[in-house]
Design a protein around this motif. Structure first.
Motif, PDB file in Angstrom:
ATOM      1  N   PRO A  58      -4.788  -1.195   0.863  1.00 54.98           N
ATOM      2  CA  PRO A  58      -3.992  -0.819  -0.309  1.00 54.98           C
ATOM      3  C   PRO A  58      -2.571  -0.451   0.094  1.00 54.98           C
ATOM      4  N   ALA A  59      -1.606  -0.950  -0.654  1.00 54.22           N
ATOM      5  CA  ALA A  59      -0.206  -0.658  -0.339  1.00 54.22           C
ATOM      6  C   ALA A  59       0.141   0.767  -0.736  1.00 54.22           C
ATOM      7  N   MET A  60       1.003   1.375   0.038  1.00 52.76           N
ATOM      8  CA  MET A  60       1.594   2.665  -0.306  1.00 52.76           C
ATOM      9  C   MET A  60       2.999   2.689   0.281  1.00 52.76           C
ATOM     10  N   ASN A  61       3.589   3.860   0.391  1.00 51.65           N
ATOM     11  CA  ASN A  61       4.974   3.922   0.852  1.00 51.65           C
ATOM     12  C   ASN A  61       5.092   4.000   2.373  1.00 51.65           C
ATOM     13  N   ILE A  62       4.078   3.523   3.066  1.00 57.18           N
ATOM     14  CA  ILE A  62       4.109   3.324   4.516  1.00 57.18           C
ATOM     15  C   ILE A  62       3.776   1.866   4.777  1.00 57.18           C
ATOM     16  N   THR A  63       4.561   1.194   5.614  1.00 53.18           N
ATOM     17  CA  THR A  63       4.284  -0.195   5.923  1.00 53.18           C
ATOM     18  C   THR A  63       4.645  -0.470   7.382  1.00 53.18           C
TER      19      THR A  63
END
Length: 417
Positions: free
Chosen positions: A316-321
């Motif tokens: 799942p995407a979040m504000n860390i990549t």
């Protein structure tokens, strides 16, 4: 354009390219790098930049830095040769130089490329900041914790901290790297008017793959500055020495084999002993290939174990990549790792500067990055295994394919795929 504050962990090629793209678009961005200074951890070998990597650099760099990059690339040809250990020609892929540098392959010193990418970012890159961990805040921001006890807060965090990424270990602990069981030893044969006549011109006209009957291989590639006058501030490093010289010409050679073929104790060997080890293992090869090794300064010779990431399912995407080796580290056998990292940087820069929800932008970036990034990991690992293939029959079949590919375009595409 996002109004979020972006923190990039790691000042390697991918992280700095992203920083250039974001900074140029007016984004509040900071890069945190554990090295105390820009010259602390210099890696003195060449980097191959393909047309995809060149386009990513061009898109992220201001025009003066793009021109500086072009001024620092090697002047050798880009035709790729496949040769036997006796210097017999199996196949020569002729790649004419295109009028537009965006369509060309480029060879550049890794040191020089990093100097180009650091230019103009003195207020962006924070050196001597060893990242340790992050914590997520109730409001959605991320706090970064450093070894000196300091902490910084960001809205978006990008892991660009390489194959041993601390961010990845915390964020995606199931994303593993494996030891491929392949060891390589690399060095530099100095290239100047006196040394060129000592080896066949094919070895300094372009890159080559040397394919013996079984169990090992060698890759060679020239980095020839051609007497280019480098832009001010970009050139030989303050630290002297053959390994760290990023203006002189050389032929890089990389000898690789499965670890069982090499003697024990390589990790404790000096450059001289590593060089002598390779020289013994290629004692029956063509004299010019042996000379590449024996005439190399021991200071330039180093051991490079080969590791590779393991592709994982979407998360799942979040504000860390993540970008580059932090998520899809690959073997160096196809020369594509830096180009994939640059592609990541360009794609993520576009995603974060087009506006809208940053997490949705990251999700879009990650979906595309996983597809091409992990595909590159698989191709690279296949090439690495072929590099040290122990089967004489398989090697003979590959050589037959290369010879036939001289005359059949479809076979040529298959041979190099």
């Amino acid at each position: 354009m996002t109004d979020s504050r972006v923190a990039i962990i790691g000042a390697g090629i991918g992280g700095l390219c992203l920083a250039q793209g974001l900074h140029g678009a007016g984004v509040d961005v900071a890069v945190y790098e554990r090295d105390r200074t820009p010259a602390d951890r210099l890696q003195g070998y060449r980097v191959h930049i393909d047309p995809g990597g060149a386009r990513a650099l061009h898109a992220c760099l201001p025009e003066p830095l793009w021109e500086a990059f072009l001024a620092t690339v090697g002047r050798s040809g880009q035709d790729f040769g496949f040769l036997t250990e006796k210097m017999g020609r199996l196949l020569l892929l002729e790649i004419p130089r295109a009028p537009d540098p965006l369509d060309n392959h480029h060879s550049v010193s890794r040191i020089t490329l990093r100097q180009v990418l650091l230019s103009g970012l003195s207020d962006v890159v924070r050196f001597d900041r060893t990242y340790e961990r992050y914590t997520r805040d109730p409001g959605g921001t991320v706090t970064l914790h450093f070894a000196d006890g300091a902490a910084e807060t960001a809205d978006i965090v990008v892991a660009a901290d390489g194959g041993n990424s601390r961010v990845r270990r915390q964020y995606l602990p199931h994303a593993l790297r494996i030891d491929t069981g392949i060891l390589t030893i690399a060095g530099k044969f100095p290239l100047d008017d006196d040394t060129r006549p000592l080896v066949a011109s094919r070895l300094w006209r372009g890159p080559n793959m040397i394919i013996p009957p079984r169990g090992c291989s060698m890759f060679t590639a020239p980095q020839d500055s051609g007497g280019t006058v480098l832009p001010s501030g970009i050139g030989r490093t303050e630290q002297e020495g053959a390994l760290l010289d990023n203006t002189g010409g050389y032929v890089m050679w990389v000898f690789g084999a499965a670890s069982g073929r090499l003697p024990e104790g390589l990790s404790g060997m000096t450059g001289e002993r590593l060089r002598d080890t390779v020289a013994r293992m290629i004692a029956t090869w063509h004299p010019d290939l042996r000379r590449l090794v024996t005439a190399s300064d021991p200071e330039t010779v180093s051991l490079l174990p080969i590791r590779s990431s393991v592709p994982i399912d979407p998360w799942p995407a979040m504000n860390i990549t993540l970008l580059g080796d932090a998520i899809h580290s690959m073997t160096p056998m196809r020369g594509i790792g830096a180009n994939i990292a640059l592609r990541d940087a360009h794609l993520l820069s576009q995603a974060l500067t087009r506006g809208g929800d940053p997490v949705a932008a990251i999700a879009d970036y990650e979906a595309r990055m996983r597809e091409y990034g992990f595909a590159a990991v698989r191709r690279s690992l296949t090439a690495a295994r072929r590099f040290v293939d122990e089967s004489p029959l398989a090697r003979a079949g590959f050589k037959t394919l290369l010879r036939a590919a001289r005359h059949v375009p479809a076979l040529r595409r298959r041979a190099v795929s």
